[in-house]
Design an enzyme around this catalytic site. Structure first.
Site, PDB file in Angstrom:
ATOM      1  N   GLU A 144      -5.653  11.294 -88.737  1.00 56.11           N
ATOM      2  CA  GLU A 144      -5.817   9.847 -88.837  1.00 56.11           C
ATOM      3  C   GLU A 144      -6.731   9.485 -90.016  1.00 56.11           C
ATOM      4  O   GLU A 144      -7.890   9.913 -90.075  1.00 56.11           O
ATOM      5  CB  GLU A 144      -6.426   9.285 -87.538  1.00 56.11           C
ATOM      6  CG  GLU A 144      -6.623   7.780 -87.590  1.00 56.11           C
ATOM      7  CD  GLU A 144      -7.264   7.204 -86.342  1.00 56.11           C
ATOM      8  OE1 GLU A 144      -7.728   7.974 -85.487  1.00 56.11           O
ATOM      9  OE2 GLU A 144      -7.312   5.963 -86.232  1.00 56.11           O
ATOM     10  N   GLU A 238      -5.108  -0.256 -79.756  1.00 56.24           N
ATOM     11  CA  GLU A 238      -6.477   0.257 -79.675  1.00 56.24           C
ATOM     12  C   GLU A 238      -7.451  -0.890 -79.849  1.00 56.24           C
ATOM     13  O   GLU A 238      -7.406  -1.612 -80.840  1.00 56.24           O
ATOM     14  CB  GLU A 238      -6.711   1.305 -80.760  1.00 56.24           C
ATOM     15  CG  GLU A 238      -8.057   1.984 -80.645  1.00 56.24           C
ATOM     16  CD  GLU A 238      -8.282   3.016 -81.741  1.00 56.24           C
ATOM     17  OE1 GLU A 238      -8.498   4.170 -81.403  1.00 56.24           O
ATOM     18  OE2 GLU A 238      -8.230   2.643 -82.927  1.00 56.24           O
TER      19      GLU A 238
HETATM   20  C1  FUD Z   1     -11.922   5.836 -85.112  1.00 64.35           C
HETATM   21  C2  FUD Z   1     -10.599   5.511 -84.617  1.00 64.35           C
HETATM   22  C3  FUD Z   1     -10.033   6.139 -83.422  1.00 64.35           C
HETATM   23  C4  FUD Z   1     -10.469   7.508 -83.027  1.00 64.35           C
HETATM   24  C5  FUD Z   1      -9.924   7.822 -81.674  1.00 64.35           C
HETATM   25  C6  FUD Z   1     -10.630   8.890 -80.952  1.00 64.35           C
HETATM   26  O1  FUD Z   1     -12.328   4.885 -85.995  1.00 64.35           O
HETATM   27  O2  FUD Z   1      -9.965   4.671 -85.178  1.00 64.35           O
HETATM   28  O3  FUD Z   1      -8.660   6.124 -83.548  1.00 64.35           O
HETATM   29  O4  FUD Z   1     -10.045   8.445 -83.921  1.00 64.35           O
HETATM   30  O5  FUD Z   1     -10.059   6.720 -80.915  1.00 64.35           O
HETATM   31  O6  FUD Z   1     -10.176   8.869 -79.632  1.00 64.35           O
END
Ligand code: FUD
Length: 282
Positions: A144, A238
């Site tokens: 990511e 998210e």
């Molecule tokens: C961190 C982020 C998340 C993280 C993930 C860990 O900034 O964007 O995606 O990598 O939540 O569980």
């Protein structure tokens, strides 16, 4: 990974038995296809318990993490390999399909100077070994790209693609996040286009990480571009409303970014799911 999911930060950032029970029950009640489980303390996770909960609920899962400081791949590739192997084993034992996120380093890792070749070499070495282990366990690994304030190493889709291509394994993919893209890419569509060959997973996160639809992320541009490249990967909402202090520090979330769970799940989730449906992504 396909379909529409939710990152379990909505309900807990501590994947212990109580947190897992709460998150799985809630996710099921909203009818999502999968959940993303943050393995922020991978060794402590009771994988058999999570697996049983997921099977009973009929939910699929993806795991994600940021590495703890003692295992940052840029400095300690051997420790990163050991940690990632444990996290990959937990991911497989939970019955999840992929381990993604900041698997190359820390959320909040910055040296204060630009990245060095040695740091990238160490990351590539660690992730090559991790990809081999993941392959043996039937797990895919995602990288990511996160913004410059959280990590100095992989900030853009192009940098994530470079690392994926350098590793060259068939079970490693690019994971994008609309919040990070909104900071780093020259237009959200360009990030998606840069990653098109390797993009399998995307976080749908608003520009303030609050309720999707209430910020600056160009959702129509994102969804239209995903449709145009024929994206068939997982879309995960998210939103960081449940932040323990140690995680809030890495993410730099200092105030409530949404009113409550009801606002995010009641407004943000249908907003995003409708967009994804409108563009034929789910
Ligand atoms: C961190 C982020 C998340 C993280 C993930 C860990 O900034 O964007 O995606 O990598 O939540 O569980």
């Amino acid at each position: 990974m396909q379909g529409f999911g939710v990152h379990t930060s909505m309900w807990t950032m501590t994947w212990d038995r109580a947190g897992a029970e709460r998150a799985v029950a809630a996710a099921k009640s909203y009818g999502v296809d999968f959940i993303e489980i943050a393995l922020l303390n991978a060794p402590a996770v009771d994988a058999a318990h999570s697996r049983a909960l997921l099977e009973k609920a009929g939910l699929r899962a993806v795991c994600s993490l940021g590495l703890p400081e003692h295992a940052w791949a840029s400095r300690r590739p051997e420790a990163a390999i050991d940690y990632l192997k444990v996290a990959i084993d937990k991911t497989a034992d939970i019955g999840a399909e992929a381990l993604s996120g900041v698997i190359f380093g820390g959320i909040g890792e910055r040296t204060g100077v630009p990245p060095t070749q040695q740091e990238y070499d160490n990351i590539a070495r660690a992730l090559t070994a991790a990809a081999r282990h993941a392959k043996a366990r039937g797990i895919e690994l995602g990288i990511e790209a996160v913004n410059r304030y959280e990590n100095h190493l992989i900030n853009t889709a192009r940098q994530a693609v470079e690392m994926v291509e350098r590793i060259g394994a068939d079970n490693i993919f690019v994971h994008l996040d609309t919040y990070h893209m909104n900071i780093e890419e020259k237009g959200a569509a360009n990030g998606i286009l840069d990653a098109r060959e390797h993009l399998k997973y995307i976080h749908m996160s608003e520009s303030d990480r609050g309720t999707p639809g209430c910020g600056n992320v160009p959702w129509d541009e994102i969804c239209a571009t995903l449709a145009a490249i024929g994206f068939r990967g997982g879309l995960a909402m998210e939103s960081f409303i449940n932040m323990p202090p140690e995680v809030a520090y890495g993410l730099a979330v200092w105030r409530p970014v949404a009113k409550d769970e009801a606002e995010v799940m009641g407004n943000g989730l249908p907003f995003l799911r409708n967009k994804a449906r409108q563009y034929g992504l789910i």
